[in-house]
Structure formats: structure tokens, C-alpha cells
Write a protein that holds these residues in place. Structure first.
Motif, PDB file in Angstrom:
ATOM      1  N   LYS A  24       0.826  -1.208   0.000  1.00  0.00           N
ATOM      2  CA  LYS A  24       0.000   0.000   0.000  1.00  0.00           C
ATOM      3  C   LYS A  24       0.858   1.255   0.000  1.00  0.00           C
ATOM      4  O   LYS A  24       0.437   2.303   0.431  1.00  0.00           O
ATOM      5  CB  LYS A  24      -0.908   0.003   1.236  1.00  0.00           C
ATOM      6  N   HIS A  25       2.097   1.139  -0.446  1.00  0.00           N
ATOM      7  CA  HIS A  25       2.983   2.293  -0.477  1.00  0.00           C
ATOM      8  C   HIS A  25       2.433   3.356  -1.414  1.00  0.00           C
ATOM      9  O   HIS A  25       1.569   3.096  -2.252  1.00  0.00           O
ATOM     10  CB  HIS A  25       4.371   1.874  -0.961  1.00  0.00           C
ATOM     11  N   LEU A  26       2.978   4.536  -1.266  1.00  0.00           N
ATOM     12  CA  LEU A  26       2.636   5.605  -2.196  1.00  0.00           C
ATOM     13  C   LEU A  26       2.810   5.068  -3.613  1.00  0.00           C
ATOM     14  O   LEU A  26       3.773   4.361  -3.895  1.00  0.00           O
ATOM     15  CB  LEU A  26       3.590   6.792  -1.966  1.00  0.00           C
ATOM     16  N   ILE A  60       1.911  22.284   0.682  1.00  0.00           N
ATOM     17  CA  ILE A  60       1.231  21.794   1.881  1.00  0.00           C
ATOM     18  C   ILE A  60       2.068  22.087   3.125  1.00  0.00           C
ATOM     19  O   ILE A  60       3.286  21.939   3.123  1.00  0.00           O
ATOM     20  CB  ILE A  60       0.952  20.284   1.758  1.00  0.00           C
ATOM     21  N   ASN A  61       1.391  22.506   4.185  1.00  0.00           N
ATOM     22  CA  ASN A  61       2.078  22.790   5.456  1.00  0.00           C
ATOM     23  C   ASN A  61       2.432  21.472   6.143  1.00  0.00           C
ATOM     24  O   ASN A  61       1.612  20.881   6.839  1.00  0.00           O
ATOM     25  CB  ASN A  61       1.177  23.630   6.378  1.00  0.00           C
ATOM     26  N   ARG A  62       3.654  21.007   5.967  1.00  0.00           N
ATOM     27  CA  ARG A  62       4.053  19.692   6.470  1.00  0.00           C
ATOM     28  C   ARG A  62       4.402  19.676   7.955  1.00  0.00           C
ATOM     29  O   ARG A  62       4.689  18.628   8.509  1.00  0.00           O
ATOM     30  CB  ARG A  62       5.226  19.144   5.663  1.00  0.00           C
ATOM     31  N   SER A 145       8.143  16.599  -3.365  1.00  0.00           N
ATOM     32  CA  SER A 145       7.637  15.228  -3.340  1.00  0.00           C
ATOM     33  C   SER A 145       6.170  15.211  -2.919  1.00  0.00           C
ATOM     34  O   SER A 145       5.339  14.515  -3.510  1.00  0.00           O
ATOM     35  CB  SER A 145       8.472  14.380  -2.370  1.00  0.00           C
ATOM     36  N   CYS A 146       5.856  15.993  -1.897  1.00  0.00           N
ATOM     37  CA  CYS A 146       4.483  16.098  -1.409  1.00  0.00           C
ATOM     38  C   CYS A 146       3.583  16.789  -2.439  1.00  0.00           C
ATOM     39  O   CYS A 146       2.452  16.380  -2.679  1.00  0.00           O
ATOM     40  CB  CYS A 146       4.479  16.870  -0.087  1.00  0.00           C
ATOM     41  N   MET A 147       4.097  17.825  -3.069  1.00  0.00           N
ATOM     42  CA  MET A 147       3.341  18.585  -4.064  1.00  0.00           C
ATOM     43  C   MET A 147       2.987  17.726  -5.278  1.00  0.00           C
ATOM     44  O   MET A 147       1.857  17.776  -5.791  1.00  0.00           O
ATOM     45  CB  MET A 147       4.184  19.793  -4.523  1.00  0.00           C
ATOM     46  N   LEU A 148       3.945  16.909  -5.728  1.00  0.00           N
ATOM     47  CA  LEU A 148       3.738  16.066  -6.905  1.00  0.00           C
ATOM     48  C   LEU A 148       3.013  14.762  -6.574  1.00  0.00           C
ATOM     49  O   LEU A 148       2.621  14.025  -7.472  1.00  0.00           O
ATOM     50  CB  LEU A 148       5.079  15.740  -7.566  1.00  0.00           C
ATOM     51  N   LYS A 149       2.907  14.481  -5.245  1.00  0.00           N
ATOM     52  CA  LYS A 149       2.285  13.229  -4.778  1.00  0.00           C
ATOM     53  C   LYS A 149       3.017  11.996  -5.327  1.00  0.00           C
ATOM     54  O   LYS A 149       2.419  11.046  -5.824  1.00  0.00           O
ATOM     55  CB  LYS A 149       0.799  13.182  -5.162  1.00  0.00           C
ATOM     56  N   VAL A 150       4.349  12.044  -5.199  1.00  0.00           N
ATOM     57  CA  VAL A 150       5.178  10.906  -5.608  1.00  0.00           C
ATOM     58  C   VAL A 150       6.191  10.618  -4.494  1.00  0.00           C
ATOM     59  O   VAL A 150       6.571  11.524  -3.747  1.00  0.00           O
ATOM     60  CB  VAL A 150       5.939  11.178  -6.928  1.00  0.00           C
ATOM     61  N   PRO A 151       6.629   9.374  -4.373  1.00  0.00           N
ATOM     62  CA  PRO A 151       7.673   9.074  -3.384  1.00  0.00           C
ATOM     63  C   PRO A 151       8.942   9.851  -3.719  1.00  0.00           C
ATOM     64  O   PRO A 151       9.228  10.102  -4.902  1.00  0.00           O
ATOM     65  CB  PRO A 151       7.903   7.566  -3.545  1.00  0.00           C
ATOM     66  N   VAL A 281       5.046  14.035  11.380  1.00  0.00           N
ATOM     67  CA  VAL A 281       4.129  14.978  10.739  1.00  0.00           C
ATOM     68  C   VAL A 281       4.674  15.431   9.388  1.00  0.00           C
ATOM     69  O   VAL A 281       3.947  15.480   8.395  1.00  0.00           O
ATOM     70  CB  VAL A 281       3.896  16.207  11.654  1.00  0.00           C
ATOM     71  N   SER A 282       5.964  15.732   9.339  1.00  0.00           N
ATOM     72  CA  SER A 282       6.551  16.295   8.119  1.00  0.00           C
ATOM     73  C   SER A 282       6.597  15.313   6.958  1.00  0.00           C
ATOM     74  O   SER A 282       6.631  15.715   5.797  1.00  0.00           O
ATOM     75  CB  SER A 282       7.965  16.819   8.404  1.00  0.00           C
ATOM     76  N   MET A 283       6.597  13.992   7.244  1.00  0.00           N
ATOM     77  CA  MET A 283       6.649  12.996   6.177  1.00  0.00           C
ATOM     78  C   MET A 283       5.366  12.169   6.119  1.00  0.00           C
ATOM     79  O   MET A 283       5.358  11.056   5.591  1.00  0.00           O
ATOM     80  CB  MET A 283       7.857  12.079   6.367  1.00  0.00           C
ATOM     81  N   ALA A 284       4.281  12.708   6.654  1.00  0.00           N
ATOM     82  CA  ALA A 284       3.009  11.972   6.687  1.00  0.00           C
ATOM     83  C   ALA A 284       2.499  11.625   5.296  1.00  0.00           C
ATOM     84  O   ALA A 284       1.779  10.651   5.115  1.00  0.00           O
ATOM     85  CB  ALA A 284       1.954  12.789   7.441  1.00  0.00           C
ATOM     86  N   PHE A 285       2.895  12.407   4.296  1.00  0.00           N
ATOM     87  CA  PHE A 285       2.439  12.149   2.932  1.00  0.00           C
ATOM     88  C   PHE A 285       3.020  10.853   2.375  1.00  0.00           C
ATOM     89  O   PHE A 285       2.527  10.306   1.395  1.00  0.00           O
ATOM     90  CB  PHE A 285       2.802  13.328   2.009  1.00  0.00           C
ATOM     91  N   GLU A 286       4.084  10.324   3.010  1.00  0.00           N
ATOM     92  CA  GLU A 286       4.693   9.078   2.542  1.00  0.00           C
ATOM     93  C   GLU A 286       4.666   8.011   3.628  1.00  0.00           C
ATOM     94  O   GLU A 286       5.525   7.129   3.681  1.00  0.00           O
ATOM     95  CB  GLU A 286       6.131   9.331   2.070  1.00  0.00           C
ATOM     96  N   ALA A 287       3.683   8.071   4.494  1.00  0.00           N
ATOM     97  CA  ALA A 287       3.619   7.184   5.658  1.00  0.00           C
ATOM     98  C   ALA A 287       3.634   5.707   5.294  1.00  0.00           C
ATOM     99  O   ALA A 287       4.268   4.893   5.975  1.00  0.00           O
ATOM    100  CB  ALA A 287       2.371   7.500   6.488  1.00  0.00           C
ATOM    101  N   HIS A 288       2.958   5.336   4.219  1.00  0.00           N
ATOM    102  CA  HIS A 288       2.831   3.917   3.882  1.00  0.00           C
ATOM    103  C   HIS A 288       4.172   3.246   3.603  1.00  0.00           C
ATOM    104  O   HIS A 288       4.281   2.027   3.720  1.00  0.00           O
ATOM    105  CB  HIS A 288       1.896   3.735   2.681  1.00  0.00           C
ATOM    106  N   SER A 289       5.174   4.010   3.212  1.00  0.00           N
ATOM    107  CA  SER A 289       6.472   3.400   2.921  1.00  0.00           C
ATOM    108  C   SER A 289       7.491   3.629   4.029  1.00  0.00           C
ATOM    109  O   SER A 289       8.612   3.145   3.949  1.00  0.00           O
ATOM    110  CB  SER A 289       7.030   3.951   1.599  1.00  0.00           C
TER     111      SER A 289
END
Length: 383
Positions: A24-26, A60-62, A145-151, A281-289
């Protein structure tokens, strides 16, 4: 040896049965997808300029806790409606950040297009006066990375690792280099390209995350991985870098074995353990990995201070900073959902003492490696 690890073997079988094999990774993003997403951003900027409007980049405010929510099986994940900060090219307070984002988008585009890689350190030293600090580069790469929604690995930007690993583990790097981590005296640096690791071979019964490099070295010096072999020990040398977290996750996904944490009995140690387990919090956008929700707290437990009668002179009194940190921890959802952890933290706050792992040496020089850890692993002394 099999008799020694009765409780550990039971735990291992339980984890094997319950481990979710679905990845279920990014989402995996192709090179072309990354290029397309960057081009869309640039097209938006060009379109604004053509209309004689000031271009805006939304990031995004990481660092905002309000932008994340807690998911028990994953950890801290980004809210779909996370708040953003608008960086305008015509605003003095954000123009510099706007320019640096565009600069790094250009660098990343060229790297992805040419299928080449660079470290964040390389990028910084290509123009240190422009970026000002390594920290600026690190932060903006994560923003992109967060903006593009990619690992982050899809950006072809690598980070220099600070962690080390040792134990019953062999694997191949992406370039075909064979890595053997089984040396009992010398640790192996964690790979700077964890996603490229393949052909992992290990007969380890468990993985032990060690908070501090000093404790990690002590385990090596006392042949811990041989005495309790097979196992794998890894340290991020304090607050873990992304590569150390990626490595723990990759090993967990591949080997399906228990993962334990050995940290100081203090608020800082608990927070470090929670980062491995539930993320930041700062890396929550990539939590699954990055997260391993099954991490178990092996020690040092606050209740162990009295249980093993650690001498008072080896303890450290609480500071105001410790009090603030522990109050912050107690309010977090990933602590309140775990009664056993909550009781240990309450015990620490009640005692007003904290203890480093090294304090066990005040009981006996080899107490940690020859008594404390073997007994914990044999009888199930984890929570």
C-alpha cells in the motif's frame, strides 16, 4: 537456541499470519508521470505570466498537526484537505521560496529525464550561495515530493544515509553490488537507495531498532548478533533519517519478522520510537512506505527502572523540556490508543526520572547484552 526464544517464535508466527502482503505504499510513479506532473506546474506558472498575473505555488504545510490524522494500521497520514501555503513571486516574504522551488523542479526534471541520480548534498554544493543551507534543499525536495504526490525516490534525488545496520542479512544493491551485513565487528552503512535493494536473504528471528549509536556499538562489541543470532540490528543514530526508516520498513515487508525498539526511557527516546512506528508529521504524505505499525517497545521501559533497581545515581531528573514533551506525547492519538504504553509514560511522569540505556551498565558491565535483552526476548518482556 530454539528453547530460548519460545515467546519470540510465537510472536513471529502471529505476525506472519497477520501481515498484510498487499503493498500500500505511495503509488509507483513512472519517469514519464513525474515529468508530466512537473510540466503541469510549469504550465500553470507560464499561464499566469501570460495573463500578466503573479504566479503562485501552493505547498502543503508539512509541520502542521492539523494536516494529519492517525490511522492505527498505518500511522500519521496526510489529510485530503490539508492546508497549504501560497508562495507568490511578487511577495517579498515568499519570492525566494518560489524561486528555489522552480530551481529544484528544474534540477529534478533533468535528473528524471536523463535517468540519472544526485544526492541532496550534490545539489546543494552545486550552488551553495543560492540555497544558503543544506536544510533548505532537504526541505524543498520533500515539499516537491508532497506537491507532486510521488515518493521521494521517484524524484531521482537520494539522501546520504546516517544509519548503520548489522546482523544476519545479505542483499544486492541496484547496481549489483553484494552487501553482507554479517560482520560482528564492523557495521554496514544503510543504503542511500533502499528502494533499489533486491535479493534480500536473512534467517533473522527479529529486527532490533537501537536509538543510539553508542548502544549499537556496544551490541557489536559484545557480539550480540552472534550470541543471539540470527537477528538484525539497525540504528538511525538518534532521530532517524528517511533511509533508516525505509530500510526497517523494507525488511519488515520482506521478512515478516518482529521488530523491536530499544530506546532510552525518556520522552525523546519514546518519540523516536514512535517515528519508526507511526511516522512523523513532516513525512506523513509518505507514511505507507516509512512506518512499521507493528514495532514493539522492548526497552528501556520506565517500569524497568524499579524492576531492575537501577541505582539512583545513574538516573537523570526531569527537566521542564521533558515535562512539556511528555505532556505532548500523552495527548497524541497513537499513545492514547495503547494502554500499556500509556501506563509506562504515566510511570515515567510519576517518577520524574529518566534513564538512558547505558544506565544498565551501573548494575553490571554486560547486563544489557547478557541479561536484560536475552531475558526480554526469551520471556516476552515487550509491550
Amino acid at each position: 537456541m530454539a528453547e530460548q526464544f519460545t515467546e519470540l517464535d510465537k510472536l513471529k508466527e502471529t505476525l506472519r499470519a497477520n501481515h498484510e502482503t498487499a503493498d500500500k505504499h505511495l503509488e509507483h510513479v513512472s519517469r514519464q508521470d513525474v515529468l508530466t506532473r512537473i510540466e503541469r506546474i510549469i504550465q500553470t506558472v507560464v499561464s499566469s505570466v501570460s495573463k500578466n498575473e503573479a504566479p503562485v505555488l501552493s505547498v502543503i504545510n508539512r509541520s502542521n498537526w492539523a494536516n494529519v490524522r492517525f490511522h492505527k494500521s498505518v500511522g500519521l497520514i496526510l489529510q485530503p484537505d490539508a492546508s497549504v501555503t501560497a508562495h507568490r513571486c511578487d511577495c517579498p516574504s515568499s519570492a525566494n521560496k518560489f524561486a528555489l522551488i522552480l530551481k529544484l523542479l528544474s534540477v529534478i526534471y533533468k535528473l528524471v529525464q536523463s535517468d540519472s541520480y544526485a544526492t541532496k548534498r550534490d545539489i546543494y554544493y552545486n550552488d551553495p550561495q543560492l540555497f544558503g543551507s543544506q536544510k533548505t534543499v532537504d526541505s524543498i525536495v520533500d515539499d516537491i515530493s508532497c506537491m507532486l504526490k510521488v515518493p521521494r525516490r521517484s524524484l531521482h534525488v537520494l539522501a546520504t544515509s546516517k544509519g548503520f545496520i548489522s546482523g544476519d542479512l545479505c542483499y544486492l544493491e541496484e547496481d549489483g553490488t553484494k552487501v553482507d551485513c554479517s560482520s560482528s565487528t564492523t557495521a554496514t552503512p544503510v543504503s542511500s537507495n533502499v528502494s533499489g535493494i533486491r535479493n534480500i536473504v536473512s534467517f533473522a528471528k527479529f529486527i532490533l531498532i537501537v536509538e543510539k549509536d553508542a548502544t549499537f556499538q556496544r551490541l557489536l562489541d559484545d557480539d550480540f548478533c552472534i550470541r543471539l543470532s540470527p537477528c538484525i540490528i539497525i540504528t538511525g543514530k538518534g532521530m532517524p533519517d528517511v533511509n533508516s526508516r525505509l530500510m526497517v520498513r523494507k525488511l519488515w515487508d520482506t521478512l515478516h519478522i518482529p521488530v523491536f525498539a530499544l530506546v532510552d526511557a525518556d520522552p525523546h527516546g519514546i518519540e523516536i520510537m514512535c517515528i519508526y512506528k507511526y511516522g512523523s508529521v513532516s513525512m506523513a504524505f509518505e507514511a505507507h512506505s516509512l512506518t512499521v505499525p507493528s514495532v514493539l517497545w522492548l526497552g528501556l521501559l520506565p517500569s524497568d527502572i524499579q524492576r531492575y533497581r537501577v541505582p539512583e545515581e545513574a538516573l537523570i531528573p526531569f527537566s521542564q523540556t521533558d515535562e512539556r514533551k511528555i505532556n505532548s506525547l500523552r495527548s497524541r492519538a497513537y499513545i492514547t490508543c495503547q494502554p500499556a504504553w500509556e501506563r509506562e509514560i504515566e510511570e515515567m511522569q510519576r517518577l520524574k526520572w529518566k534513564a538512558e540505556i547505558q544506565s544498565l551498565a551501573s548494575i553490571a558491565p554486560y547486563f544489557l547484552t547478557r541479561v536484560y535483552l536475552p531475558n526480554k526476548l526469551r520471556y516476552g518482556g515487550w509491550i
